[in-house]
Enzyme design. Structure first.
Site, PDB file in Angstrom:
ATOM      1  N   SER A 306       0.826  -1.198   0.000  1.00 41.92           N
ATOM      2  CA  SER A 306       0.000   0.000   0.000  1.00 41.92           C
ATOM      3  C   SER A 306       0.864   1.254   0.000  1.00 41.92           C
ATOM      4  CB  SER A 306      -0.907  -0.010   1.232  1.00 41.92           C
ATOM      5  OG  SER A 306      -1.842   1.032   1.191  1.00 41.92           O
ATOM      6  N   SER A 393      -7.679  -0.337  -6.349  1.00 39.84           N
ATOM      7  CA  SER A 393      -7.421   0.918  -5.640  1.00 39.84           C
ATOM      8  C   SER A 393      -8.527   1.201  -4.639  1.00 39.84           C
ATOM      9  CB  SER A 393      -7.311   2.074  -6.645  1.00 39.84           C
ATOM     10  OG  SER A 393      -6.253   1.845  -7.552  1.00 39.84           O
ATOM     11  N   GLY A 394      -8.166   1.191  -3.365  1.00 44.75           N
ATOM     12  CA  GLY A 394      -9.139   1.483  -2.318  1.00 44.75           C
ATOM     13  C   GLY A 394      -8.846   2.790  -1.626  1.00 44.75           C
ATOM     14  N   ARG A 395      -7.649   2.911  -1.078  1.00 46.60           N
ATOM     15  CA  ARG A 395      -7.258   4.118  -0.352  1.00 46.60           C
ATOM     16  C   ARG A 395      -7.413   5.361  -1.219  1.00 46.60           C
ATOM     17  NH1 ARG A 395      -3.624   4.445   3.941  1.00 46.60           N
ATOM     18  NH2 ARG A 395      -3.032   2.272   3.561  1.00 46.60           N
ATOM     19  N   TYR A 456      20.349  24.287  37.520  1.00 52.93           N
ATOM     20  CA  TYR A 456      20.215  24.131  38.966  1.00 52.93           C
ATOM     21  C   TYR A 456      18.772  23.839  39.368  1.00 52.93           C
ATOM     22  CZ  TYR A 456      25.016  25.775  39.640  1.00 52.93           C
ATOM     23  OH  TYR A 456      26.383  25.888  39.623  1.00 52.93           O
ATOM     24  N   CYS A 544      -9.832   6.434  28.603  1.00 55.12           N
ATOM     25  CA  CYS A 544      -9.025   6.495  29.819  1.00 55.12           C
ATOM     26  C   CYS A 544      -7.587   6.050  29.573  1.00 55.12           C
ATOM     27  CB  CYS A 544      -9.657   5.625  30.910  1.00 55.12           C
ATOM     28  SG  CYS A 544      -9.914   3.908  30.425  1.00 55.12           S
ATOM     29  N   ASP A 545      -7.220   5.812  28.340  1.00 55.44           N
ATOM     30  CA  ASP A 545      -5.863   5.363  28.014  1.00 55.44           C
ATOM     31  C   ASP A 545      -4.940   6.553  27.827  1.00 55.44           C
ATOM     32  OD1 ASP A 545      -6.171   2.230  27.192  1.00 55.44           O
ATOM     33  OD2 ASP A 545      -7.950   3.398  26.677  1.00 55.44           O
ATOM     34  N   TYR A 585     -10.308   2.412   5.585  1.00 57.51           N
ATOM     35  CA  TYR A 585      -9.885   1.517   6.667  1.00 57.51           C
ATOM     36  C   TYR A 585     -10.327   1.931   8.069  1.00 57.51           C
ATOM     37  CZ  TYR A 585      -6.934  -0.648   3.138  1.00 57.51           C
ATOM     38  OH  TYR A 585      -6.506  -1.276   2.006  1.00 57.51           O
TER      39      TYR A 585
END
EC number: 4.1.1.19
Length: 721
Positions: A306, A393-395, A456, A544-545, A585
């Protein structure tokens, strides 16, 4: 005297005794020069801002042409017919959002965000452009056959999208490619309304049922080709065809030596997942000859990978495959089609570069010309008839046709810790080594040595954290040191200027490729582009990830220029962002992480009305009940159980109206989308709530308040559309 902040003479270096005034030397007073501060150069940030500056800043003319631009109102506009779009046909995305999200009482559709907007006109233009590019290359090179593509439905199996591809592609004999039994059934159903000559390519691993279904499709006059991914599949094809009495059309997938070096080429080359080696190809041809079925072998398929970055790599792979095609023809196979697979890339970052996984260094015309010339050259040398050229051709076909729109609901930035009034007391209790770091920090600040100050301050903070972990330092002491170090960073101009924008989205559901493989998508505010963005931001989703965030953007940037969220949103009701080129996709790969479910969807067609568009389909996003049911839970039973518990827990003095309100709230929770509902941003009011539970995504409980158990159950059964 510099404005040096001193806490207590007892903790200062010898000879220094000043009164704390809450500040360090101003950046401009440092003798070594003003510290570098965040911000843009004067040349990059002109005093007056225009939509042209926004278009350049976000590279819209690079990745968006010819379908997206900035209009005079400062909004992203969609040009549904590409370069042929007339000014009055442009569709303002903000008007689409308003139409979709406004309550029904105000003439809107009452849909919740996030919102996926599909533009079938863009899909049609992409399909026409692809065919036009191959037609031009064929005519200009004098090629002796034609182009006939297929759409791989794995790219996006949405019913209406696939039906559009078949409808728009009928005059081009455009077909479909399936890689599973379910996809094959989908393709067969859709192609009943397509061209009878359209290919139905069957790829992927196959069992007896898959092959039988493909052969049945051939008996139904579909132009079906069973592509062998491995040599063993031939025996199943032969046995099944004899059992059903249907002669097959067979294709081979060749495992080429040509290898795509980029991320998307990991399955190409000799060690690729799919395909037959030259020895296996020869073995299949010889076996078919012994069975008197060599005429059934009619197609050669290959896939370099791809997002092919350059035409030189493309030409190399096509040339190798064309030689195999010619050799099979020489051996007596009934060859008539060369299927070059997928790989036609798109320019995600607008750089038009062949050295990046996020871009490609060619146009549609250059891609088609490279394919046609490579096949033609090989066939002419071997005196083989020019084959039909097929591509999968898909994308490149569907990426541009949809835009994911989501809302920034709040923003946050690292704030300096407030200094306690008794800072001197806490610092005086620090250990000797820590106080030494502090004294060095103060001395460097007095001398105007800002680099030493930063050193420092970092050393002081690290040493305090180590002592805190060992239990030698209290929480108040650590907070005091944190506040002091934050103040130093702010005064030196090295504090982090990045803001986190919290967006009403699940990254894992709506753009999984970003998280999984590092795929970048253009993300742009869809309005306020006539204003200068003054914030460097990253995007944090609702999950929550910790990795549920977008902190990498096109152009190699770690932040995205954004506008301030004034009062929670702009005058139009909210701050909206769009993710573009995600039509391939993302929907098929997205799951139900955190049970957020998919976005609301609208199909928008260009029309001659006052707003230049018409909504032809509106589908509310999945409700909580929908996503729970998808994971084998039973929302009706859950509701009944919770209702029983609510009534059990109600106090003896609770009014009957209160019990009914609890039940209504429970039912509403099942009916609502899992995403956040921002009533102010959506422009909704309490009058706009309510409505049909099965036909809208409004917040109303469908009139369940005060109803009997049977009515509650009936309402719950209506939650899933």
């Amino acid at each position: 005297m510099p404005a040096l902040a001193c806490v207590d003479a007892a903790v200062l270096p010898p000879g220094y005794a000043f009164v704390w005034d809450g500040s360090l030397p101003a950046p401009g007073t440092f003798p070594g020069g003003t510290p570098t501060t965040a911000g843009c150069d004067t040349a990059d940030c002109p005093s007056t801002w225009s939509t042209d500056h926004s278009a350049a800043l976000y590279r819209i003319d690079g990745w968006g042409a010819p379908y997206f631009c900035v209009n005079s109102a400062g909004d992203i506009a969609v040009r549904p017919h590409g370069a042929a779009t007339l000014p009055h046909q442009e569709i303002d995305l903000m008007k689409v959002v308003k139409k979709a999200s406004d309550p029904k009482t105000s003439g809107g559709l009452g849909l919740r965000l996030p919102l996926l907007v599909r533009f079938p006109d863009v899909l049609k233009d992409r399909l026409e452009s692809l065919n036009a590019a191959f037609d031009f290359a064929i005519q200009s090179n004098g090629y002796g056959s034609h182009y006939q593509g297929v759409y791989p439905v794995k790219c996006n199996q949405d019913r209406y999208l696939v039906e559009d591809v078949v409808e728009f592609g009928a005059r081009f004999r455009f077909g479909l490619e399936a890689g599973s039994k379910a996809e094959l059934l989908l393709a067969m159903s859709c192609l009943t309304r397509g061209s009878p000559d359209a290919f139905l390519i069957c790829n992927g691993y196959k069992d007896d049922e898959f092959i039988a279904l493909a052969l049945i499709a051939r008996s139904m006059d579909f132009n079906t080709v069973v592509v062998l991914e491995q040599e063993e599949e031939l025996d199943t094809v032969v046995e099944t065809s004899r059992r059903l009495g249907i002669r097959p059309v067979i294709g081979l997938r060749a495992k080429l030596r040509t290898k795509h070096s980029g991320h998307f080429g990991s399955t190409s080359g000799e060690k690729g997942k799919f395909g037959l080696t030259t020895m296996e190809i020869l073995s299949v041809a010889q076996k078919l000859q012994r069975l008197d079925m060599l005429d059934c072998l009619q197609l050669l398929h290959f896939h370099i990978g791809s997002q092919i970055p350059s035409t030189s790599l493309l030409a190399d792979g096509v040339s190798e495959a064309a030689q195999i095609y010619c050799e099979l023809a020489r051996l007596g196979a009934g060859m008539r089609v060369i299927d070059i697979g997928g790989g036609l890339g798109i320019d995600y970052d607008g750089s038009h570069s062949g050295g990046s996984d996020m871009s490609v260094g060619y146009t549609l015309d250059e891609y088609a010309n490279a394919v046609v010339q490579s096949v033609m050259f090989a066939c002419d040398r071997k005196h083989v008839r020019h084959p039909i050229i097929c591509s999968e051709s898909g994308r490149a076909l569907v990426s541009h046709h949809s835009v994911l729109i989501f809302e920034a609901i709040s923003s946050s930035a690292a704030k300096p810790e407030p200094l306690p009034s008794n800072l001197a007391y806490f610092l005086d209790e620090l250990a000797d080594d820590v106080r030494s770091d502090y004294n060095n920090l103060m001395a460097a600040a007095f001398r105007g040595e800002y680099e030493a100050c930063a050193l420092y301050a970092d050393q002081l903070k690290r040493r305090c954290i180590e002592q805190f972990k060992d239990g030698l330092l209290g929480l108040e002491h650590l907070a005091a040191v944190d506040g002091l170090c934050d103040l130093v960073a702010k005064e030196l101009g090295v504090s982090d200027p990045v803001k986190t924008y919290h967006v009403n989205l699940s990254l894992f559901t709506s753009m999984p490729d970003f998280w999984a493989i590092g795929q970048l998508f253009p993300i742009v505010p869809i309005h306020r582009l006539d204003q200068r963005p003054g914030v460097k931001g990253v995007l944090s989703d609702l999950t929550c990830d910790s990795d549920g965030k977008v902190d990498r953007f096109i152009g190699g940037q770690s932040t995205l220029p954004l506008h301030e969220l004034a009062g929670g949103g702009s005058s139009s009701g909210g701050y909206y962002l769009g993710m573009f080129l995600g039509g391939a996709y993302q929907e098929a790969l997205g799951g139900l992480h955190n049970l957020f479910g998919g976005p609301s969807v609208v199909r928008v067609a260009q029309s001659d009305g006052p707003h230049c568009f018409a909504v032809t389909l509106a589908v509310p996003g999945q409700s909580c009940a929908d996503v729970l049911r998808a994971m084998q839970h039973e929302p009706e039973f859950m509701y009944a159980t919770l209702k029983h518990r609510a009534l059990e827990c109600a106090s003896a003095s609770a009014a009957e109206e209160g019990d009914a309100a609890f039940c209504a709230a429970l039912a509403q929770a099942f009916h609502s989308m899992p995403y956040l509902f921002c009533a102010a941003a959506a422009g909704e009011s309490s009058e706009g709530e309510g409505g049909d539970a099965a036909g809208s995504d409004s917040d109303g409980c469908g009139g369940c308040s005060g109803e009997e158990d049977g009515d509650d159950w009936e309402f719950m059964r209506g939650l899933s559309v």
